[in-house]
Write an enzyme that holds these catalytic residues in place. Sequence first.
Site, PDB file in Angstrom:
ATOM      1  N   TYR A 141      51.956  -9.823  77.112  1.00  0.00           N
ATOM      2  CA  TYR A 141      52.448 -10.855  76.193  1.00  0.00           C
ATOM      3  C   TYR A 141      51.303 -11.541  75.448  1.00  0.00           C
ATOM      4  O   TYR A 141      51.516 -12.147  74.413  1.00  0.00           O
ATOM      5  CB  TYR A 141      53.283 -11.907  76.944  1.00  0.00           C
ATOM      6  CG  TYR A 141      54.544 -11.361  77.593  1.00  0.00           C
ATOM      7  CD1 TYR A 141      54.897 -10.033  77.462  1.00  0.00           C
ATOM      8  CD2 TYR A 141      55.376 -12.183  78.341  1.00  0.00           C
ATOM      9  CE1 TYR A 141      56.030  -9.520  78.057  1.00  0.00           C
ATOM     10  CE2 TYR A 141      56.525 -11.678  78.935  1.00  0.00           C
ATOM     11  CZ  TYR A 141      56.842 -10.346  78.792  1.00  0.00           C
ATOM     12  OH  TYR A 141      57.969  -9.843  79.382  1.00  0.00           O
ATOM     13  N   LYS A 191      52.011  -1.108  89.233  1.00  0.00           N
ATOM     14  CA  LYS A 191      52.360   0.262  88.841  1.00  0.00           C
ATOM     15  C   LYS A 191      51.058   1.052  88.862  1.00  0.00           C
ATOM     16  O   LYS A 191      50.617   1.643  87.865  1.00  0.00           O
ATOM     17  CB  LYS A 191      53.022   0.211  87.449  1.00  0.00           C
ATOM     18  CG  LYS A 191      53.615   1.504  86.968  1.00  0.00           C
ATOM     19  CD  LYS A 191      54.884   1.914  87.695  1.00  0.00           C
ATOM     20  CE  LYS A 191      55.368   3.261  87.203  1.00  0.00           C
ATOM     21  NZ  LYS A 191      56.351   3.882  88.103  1.00  0.00           N
ATOM     22  N   ASP A 223      58.945  -0.186  90.094  1.00  0.00           N
ATOM     23  CA  ASP A 223      60.258   0.475  90.028  1.00  0.00           C
ATOM     24  C   ASP A 223      60.937   0.449  91.395  1.00  0.00           C
ATOM     25  O   ASP A 223      62.138   0.168  91.514  1.00  0.00           O
ATOM     26  CB  ASP A 223      60.139   1.909  89.463  1.00  0.00           C
ATOM     27  CG  ASP A 223      58.899   2.655  89.941  1.00  0.00           C
ATOM     28  OD1 ASP A 223      58.036   2.035  90.599  1.00  0.00           O
ATOM     29  OD2 ASP A 223      58.781   3.864  89.664  1.00  0.00           O
ATOM     30  N   ASP A 247      58.506 -11.229  84.672  1.00  0.00           N
ATOM     31  CA  ASP A 247      59.562 -11.682  83.772  1.00  0.00           C
ATOM     32  C   ASP A 247      60.861 -10.938  84.090  1.00  0.00           C
ATOM     33  O   ASP A 247      61.938 -11.528  84.251  1.00  0.00           O
ATOM     34  CB  ASP A 247      59.108 -11.394  82.326  1.00  0.00           C
ATOM     35  CG  ASP A 247      59.977 -12.063  81.287  1.00  0.00           C
ATOM     36  OD1 ASP A 247      60.869 -12.846  81.659  1.00  0.00           O
ATOM     37  OD2 ASP A 247      59.761 -11.805  80.083  1.00  0.00           O
ATOM     38  N   ASP A 251      64.335 -12.324  86.600  1.00  0.00           N
ATOM     39  CA  ASP A 251      65.726 -12.402  86.130  1.00  0.00           C
ATOM     40  C   ASP A 251      66.632 -11.583  87.042  1.00  0.00           C
ATOM     41  O   ASP A 251      67.756 -11.977  87.344  1.00  0.00           O
ATOM     42  CB  ASP A 251      65.849 -11.882  84.691  1.00  0.00           C
ATOM     43  CG  ASP A 251      65.757 -13.009  83.679  1.00  0.00           C
ATOM     44  OD1 ASP A 251      65.086 -14.014  83.986  1.00  0.00           O
ATOM     45  OD2 ASP A 251      66.342 -12.894  82.585  1.00  0.00           O
TER      46      ASP A 251
END
Length: 361
Positions: A141, A191, A223, A247, A251
């Site tokens: 970001y 990852k 994942d 992020d 959620d």
Amino acid sequence: MFKIAVLPGDGIGREVTPVAVEVLKKAARVFRFELEFNYGLISEDAYEKYGHPLPEETMELCRSSQAIILGAVGSPKMDRLPPELRPERAALLPLRKMLGLYCNLRPVKAYPELLNASPLKNELIKDVDLLMVRELTGGLYFGEKYRRTREDGEEIAGDNLEYTKSEIRRILEFAFSAAGSRRKKVTSVDKANVLTSSQLWRETAGELHEAYPDLELEHMYVDNCAMQLVKYPAQFDVLVTENMFGDILSDQASVLAGSLGMLPSASLGGEVALYEPAHGSAPDIAGQDQANPLATILSVAMLCRYSLQSEEAARAIEQAVAKALAKGYRTPDLMSNGMIQIGTEEMGNLVIKEIEQSNGV
Ligand code: NAD
């Protein structure tokens, strides 16, 4: 005097923020804090008045405060502006960066009263009590962004995912020390099988772990973590990860608590701390007295814990929320058979009443 900047923002932010401020004022009277509230504009109101979603006036208000309560940003009008003026990119991200808020905390806890509000089976979520620690000022970001047309005429766009070792270290340190006063387990999510930045992340986590021999460290690919969060979420204590993974996963974790409307957050790391619900401005229900204010109320409980250093006040607010739920009161997002449906403001008043009753006021 402890100074708090209040930025209600857009949509339901304008409804849930005043309710949470009233709860905090009640806690301040009960536990004898002197608080000063100053209001500022962010996103659409700021854009209307100053032509920018994060004007200098608001930045100055935030810099001169000790804590910030933010509602939410984002509205149909703001979402139509060019990317560089949209509130997430032009207001939220610069605010976090300016204040050095590198550490985002999102506790996710299953309330026994809300087990039926979650799409997951009761037995899977009943023991969930996890803390998501997300790096907030680095990664994709904030990395270099570009969009151009190549010589062969193809359009190309990219975002750079970059972390320094010290950025990784400071967020991991936060997670390790948080786990020390919890169930002593840290799951570091990355990852590392494909991303170089994740390889540095994993190495750093391993090195840092040596200083915390009483804690368990587990590495998990993002994942797999997404799968484990729905398969067996009670396995997690502290989850720590980089900005974008956090992020998305936070959620996902929000459904474990029954609704996005139940999930608070705190962003720490600088001299000023920022408290906001995990949800957005929910334009679909804005202005209808349907928004669940509990995420914002639980965020001001976090303000009591982390900024006012009052565990007592934080617990009093959290227990008042649990009692209001135990009595069957629900905003529409949490409704199920036999419960009593109420609106945003009424939920706030019930929480205030519970604080009064439990603390002899
Ligand atoms: P959202 O979180 O606003 O809403 C998602 C869904 O959850 C909607 O159906 C909404 O009605 C419901 N919901 C959210 N909070 C609720 C609450 N307190 N009570 C009851 N129901 C609630 O996400 P979205 O729809 O993807 O985004 C809407 C706007 O919010 C967009 O402009 C987006 O950019 C912005 N946004 C802002 C933030 C932030 O301010 N930190 C975060 C996410 C999204």
